[in-house]
Design a protein around this motif. Structure first.
Motif, PDB file in Angstrom:
ATOM      1  N   UNK A  58      95.338  26.691  45.240  1.00  0.00           N
ATOM      2  CA  UNK A  58      95.167  26.790  46.687  1.00  0.00           C
ATOM      3  C   UNK A  58      93.861  27.395  47.147  1.00  0.00           C
ATOM      4  N   UNK A  59      93.502  28.563  46.641  1.00  0.00           N
ATOM      5  CA  UNK A  59      92.282  29.231  47.091  1.00  0.00           C
ATOM      6  C   UNK A  59      91.054  28.463  46.608  1.00  0.00           C
ATOM      7  N   UNK A  60      91.088  27.960  45.382  1.00  0.00           N
ATOM      8  CA  UNK A  60      89.948  27.203  44.848  1.00  0.00           C
ATOM      9  C   UNK A  60      89.750  25.908  45.637  1.00  0.00           C
ATOM     10  N   UNK A  61      90.840  25.257  45.991  1.00  0.00           N
ATOM     11  CA  UNK A  61      90.812  24.064  46.824  1.00  0.00           C
ATOM     12  C   UNK A  61      90.157  24.398  48.159  1.00  0.00           C
ATOM     13  N   UNK A  62      90.620  25.465  48.811  1.00  0.00           N
ATOM     14  CA  UNK A  62      90.088  25.867  50.115  1.00  0.00           C
ATOM     15  C   UNK A  62      88.612  26.240  50.014  1.00  0.00           C
ATOM     16  N   UNK A  63      88.243  26.941  48.950  1.00  0.00           N
ATOM     17  CA  UNK A  63      86.850  27.362  48.764  1.00  0.00           C
ATOM     18  C   UNK A  63      85.934  26.151  48.620  1.00  0.00           C
ATOM     19  N   UNK A 116      76.622  33.285  31.000  1.00  0.00           N
ATOM     20  CA  UNK A 116      75.300  33.561  31.562  1.00  0.00           C
ATOM     21  C   UNK A 116      75.382  34.338  32.877  1.00  0.00           C
ATOM     22  N   UNK A 117      76.457  34.105  33.644  1.00  0.00           N
ATOM     23  CA  UNK A 117      76.611  34.740  34.953  1.00  0.00           C
ATOM     24  C   UNK A 117      77.686  35.826  34.973  1.00  0.00           C
ATOM     25  N   UNK A 118      78.246  36.145  33.813  1.00  0.00           N
ATOM     26  CA  UNK A 118      79.207  37.236  33.717  1.00  0.00           C
ATOM     27  C   UNK A 118      80.515  36.979  34.433  1.00  0.00           C
ATOM     28  N   UNK A 119      80.987  35.727  34.421  1.00  0.00           N
ATOM     29  CA  UNK A 119      82.233  35.392  35.106  1.00  0.00           C
ATOM     30  C   UNK A 119      83.308  34.808  34.187  1.00  0.00           C
ATOM     31  N   UNK A 120      83.055  34.726  32.884  1.00  0.00           N
ATOM     32  CA  UNK A 120      84.050  34.187  31.954  1.00  0.00           C
ATOM     33  C   UNK A 120      85.132  35.239  31.714  1.00  0.00           C
ATOM     34  N   UNK A 121      86.365  34.892  32.026  1.00  0.00           N
ATOM     35  CA  UNK A 121      87.496  35.809  31.829  1.00  0.00           C
ATOM     36  C   UNK A 121      88.002  35.635  30.400  1.00  0.00           C
ATOM     37  N   UNK A 122      87.800  36.658  29.585  1.00  0.00           N
ATOM     38  CA  UNK A 122      88.142  36.604  28.164  1.00  0.00           C
ATOM     39  C   UNK A 122      89.614  36.260  27.935  1.00  0.00           C
ATOM     40  N   UNK A 123      90.502  36.923  28.630  1.00  0.00           N
ATOM     41  CA  UNK A 123      91.938  36.768  28.379  1.00  0.00           C
ATOM     42  C   UNK A 123      92.485  35.403  28.779  1.00  0.00           C
ATOM     43  N   UNK A 124      91.863  34.725  29.735  1.00  0.00           N
ATOM     44  CA  UNK A 124      92.425  33.489  30.286  1.00  0.00           C
ATOM     45  C   UNK A 124      91.582  32.245  30.028  1.00  0.00           C
ATOM     46  N   UNK A 125      90.360  32.433  29.535  1.00  0.00           N
ATOM     47  CA  UNK A 125      89.384  31.340  29.389  1.00  0.00           C
ATOM     48  C   UNK A 125      89.245  30.555  30.694  1.00  0.00           C
ATOM     49  N   UNK A 126      89.182  31.311  31.775  1.00  0.00           N
ATOM     50  CA  UNK A 126      88.895  30.792  33.105  1.00  0.00           C
ATOM     51  C   UNK A 126      87.640  31.502  33.603  1.00  0.00           C
ATOM     52  N   UNK A 127      87.122  31.058  34.740  1.00  0.00           N
ATOM     53  CA  UNK A 127      86.004  31.748  35.368  1.00  0.00           C
ATOM     54  C   UNK A 127      86.527  32.571  36.535  1.00  0.00           C
ATOM     55  N   UNK A 128      85.965  33.757  36.715  1.00  0.00           N
ATOM     56  CA  UNK A 128      86.315  34.601  37.850  1.00  0.00           C
ATOM     57  C   UNK A 128      85.685  34.006  39.106  1.00  0.00           C
ATOM     58  N   UNK A 129      86.319  34.221  40.237  1.00  0.00           N
ATOM     59  CA  UNK A 129      85.791  33.706  41.498  1.00  0.00           C
ATOM     60  C   UNK A 129      84.517  34.467  41.876  1.00  0.00           C
ATOM     61  N   UNK A 148      89.328  40.479  43.406  1.00  0.00           N
ATOM     62  CA  UNK A 148      90.629  39.925  43.000  1.00  0.00           C
ATOM     63  C   UNK A 148      90.447  38.412  42.951  1.00  0.00           C
ATOM     64  N   UNK A 149      90.601  37.854  41.769  1.00  0.00           N
ATOM     65  CA  UNK A 149      90.281  36.438  41.549  1.00  0.00           C
ATOM     66  C   UNK A 149      91.101  35.478  42.401  1.00  0.00           C
ATOM     67  N   UNK A 150      92.220  35.934  42.954  1.00  0.00           N
ATOM     68  CA  UNK A 150      93.026  35.054  43.797  1.00  0.00           C
ATOM     69  C   UNK A 150      92.684  35.189  45.280  1.00  0.00           C
ATOM     70  N   UNK A 151      91.690  36.017  45.632  1.00  0.00           N
ATOM     71  CA  UNK A 151      91.246  36.182  47.019  1.00  0.00           C
ATOM     72  C   UNK A 151      90.091  35.239  47.333  1.00  0.00           C
ATOM     73  N   UNK A 152      89.857  35.030  48.622  1.00  0.00           N
ATOM     74  CA  UNK A 152      88.749  34.199  49.082  1.00  0.00           C
ATOM     75  C   UNK A 152      87.437  34.980  49.037  1.00  0.00           C
ATOM     76  N   UNK A 153      86.324  34.289  48.823  1.00  0.00           N
ATOM     77  CA  UNK A 153      85.017  34.946  48.947  1.00  0.00           C
ATOM     78  C   UNK A 153      84.659  35.087  50.426  1.00  0.00           C
ATOM     79  N   UNK A 154      83.554  35.739  50.698  1.00  0.00           N
ATOM     80  CA  UNK A 154      83.038  35.867  52.059  1.00  0.00           C
ATOM     81  C   UNK A 154      82.198  34.614  52.345  1.00  0.00           C
ATOM     82  N   UNK A 155      82.858  33.584  52.860  1.00  0.00           N
ATOM     83  CA  UNK A 155      82.187  32.305  53.093  1.00  0.00           C
ATOM     84  C   UNK A 155      80.975  32.445  54.007  1.00  0.00           C
ATOM     85  N   UNK A 156      81.149  33.142  55.117  1.00  0.00           N
ATOM     86  CA  UNK A 156      80.074  33.255  56.099  1.00  0.00           C
ATOM     87  C   UNK A 156      78.831  33.926  55.511  1.00  0.00           C
TER      88      UNK A 156
END
Length: 166
Positions: A58-63, A116-129, A148-156
């Protein structure tokens, strides 16, 4: 290093944290047709790099949809969305969602971007938001590691940073 949680639990990020003023690290990810894509491929352009754990949530879709909408107002800014989803899944999702202004890129093969950007989550093999803006000289001008990886970024803030970058 940024302190990130995923669904409230702490996670370990691999790689180095990127900061404003850093030279943007090079990376190699895969386009939807499996061709390699690097930072150098868009040299001379401003890049807004949106990082999501999985495009099908959901959040990734919205982002991704929000930055797709913003791409028109950003003009000459290249908008990239990076995740570890397979290129085939990204292509299917973009077609179903009508995403045409954002280039989705897969880091599933070797986590080149994530480390390279420090966003690889070791435990899940996902990228952090996260969101990065890289100017036309390859300098990082904006960074947001979403705590919190399930929260939205500051789009604006990210969109304004992309507009201000040269």
């Amino acid at each position: 290093m940024a302190s990130i949680t995923f669904k409230g639990g702490p996670v370990t990020l691999l790689g180095q944290e990127v900061k404003v003023g850093d030279k943007a690290p090079e990376f190699t990810v895969l386009a939807n047709d499996l061709s390699p894509v690097t930072l150098a491929d868009s040299k001379g352009q401003v890049r807004l790099i949106s990082v999501v754990p999985s495009i099908d949530t959901g959040v990734c879709d919205a982002q991704t949809r929000r930055f797709n909408e913003a791409a028109a107002e950003l003009g000459n800014v290249k908008v990239l969305t990076v995740s570890v989803d397979l290129p085939f899944a990204q292509k299917r999702w973009c077609a179903a969602a009508g995403i045409e202004q954002v280039q989705t890129l897969s880091d599933h093969r070797d986590l080149s971007f994530g480390e390279a950007y420090g966003v690889a989550i070791k435990e899940l093999r996902l990228l952090a938001r996260a969101v990065f803006v890289v100017d036309s000289n390859d300098e990082v001008t904006y960074v947001e590691y979403v705590s919190e990886a399930t929260d939205h970024p500051d789009y604006d803030a990210a969109i304004e940073a992309a507009k201000a970058a040269k």
